[in-house]
Design an enzyme around this catalytic site. Structure first.
Site, PDB file in Angstrom:
ATOM      1  N   HIS A  45     -34.723  19.359 -22.997  1.00  0.00           N
ATOM      2  CA  HIS A  45     -33.964  20.564 -22.643  1.00  0.00           C
ATOM      3  C   HIS A  45     -34.880  21.547 -21.902  1.00  0.00           C
ATOM      4  CE1 HIS A  45     -30.588  20.140 -25.915  1.00  0.00           C
ATOM      5  NE2 HIS A  45     -30.770  19.035 -25.205  1.00  0.00           N
ATOM      6  N   GLU A  47     -35.437  24.684 -22.199  1.00  0.00           N
ATOM      7  CA  GLU A  47     -36.223  25.610 -23.027  1.00  0.00           C
ATOM      8  C   GLU A  47     -37.462  24.918 -23.603  1.00  0.00           C
ATOM      9  OE1 GLU A  47     -32.906  24.881 -23.215  1.00  0.00           O
ATOM     10  OE2 GLU A  47     -31.901  26.358 -24.460  1.00  0.00           O
ATOM     11  N   CYS A  75     -29.398  25.596 -28.061  1.00  0.00           N
ATOM     12  CA  CYS A  75     -28.894  24.731 -29.132  1.00  0.00           C
ATOM     13  C   CYS A  75     -29.789  24.904 -30.368  1.00  0.00           C
ATOM     14  CB  CYS A  75     -28.892  23.278 -28.665  1.00  0.00           C
ATOM     15  SG  CYS A  75     -30.545  22.555 -28.495  1.00  0.00           S
ATOM     16  N   CYS A  78     -33.573  23.984 -29.626  1.00  0.00           N
ATOM     17  CA  CYS A  78     -34.289  24.960 -28.807  1.00  0.00           C
ATOM     18  C   CYS A  78     -34.438  26.294 -29.532  1.00  0.00           C
ATOM     19  CB  CYS A  78     -33.577  25.136 -27.469  1.00  0.00           C
ATOM     20  SG  CYS A  78     -33.630  23.627 -26.474  1.00  0.00           S
TER      21      CYS A  78
HETATM   22 ZN   LIG Z   1     -31.513  22.844 -26.383  1.00  0.00          ZN
END
Ligand SMILES: [Zn+2]
Length: 138
Positions: A45, A47, A75, A78
């Site tokens: 991801h 992040e 999410c 993260c």
């Molecule tokens: Zn994430």
């Protein structure tokens, strides 16, 4: 946030999410787009990648005083990572009602049981950030 929007579509097959980390002085330390499809890494991801790059650049896992700017509500993974990295400020764009962990489904970053809680600003440039996601899934 405009810088995060600009890095959101670096990998054409990935969901367009962009993240930028600013140091305590406001200068950009790192940026990333999602690379899950690109690299086959389930943790790829934006992040996570930006946090890793910022920590590598600083030579330090503690990102105290740093700001994470991301186009989409993080999410659970993260949100957990940014707490562990001691990010001081989180700025995000669009809300993510299906997986969001900064107020939508959960609120991982402001759980009073944690000893580190970043300051959070949500909904920044939300229309632009949400449009990016809508256009991708259309
Ligand atoms: Zn994430």
């Amino acid at each position: 946030m405009r810088r995060a929007l600009a890095v959101a579509s670096t990998s054409p097959d990935d969901v367009p999410v962009g993240a930028v980390i600013l140091g305590p002085d406001g200068a950009e330390l790192a940026s990333a787009g999602n690379e899950r499809e690109l690299t086959g890494d389930p943790t790829g991801h934006a992040e996570i990648l930006a946090i890793r790059r910022a920590a590598a650049r600083l030579g330090e896992w503690r990102l105290e005083g740093c700001t994470l700017v991301v186009t989409l509500e993080p999410c659970t993974m993260c949100a957990g990572a940014l707490v562990l990295a001691r990010i001081s400020t989180l700025v995000f764009g669009a809300w993510e009602p299906k997986t969001g962990a900064v107020g939508s489904l959960w609120d991982v970053v402001r759980d009073s049981r944690l000893n580190h809680r970043p300051e959070v600003y949500g909904g920044v440039l939300e229309p632009e950030c949400a449009r990016l996601m809508r256009d991708f899934f259309r």
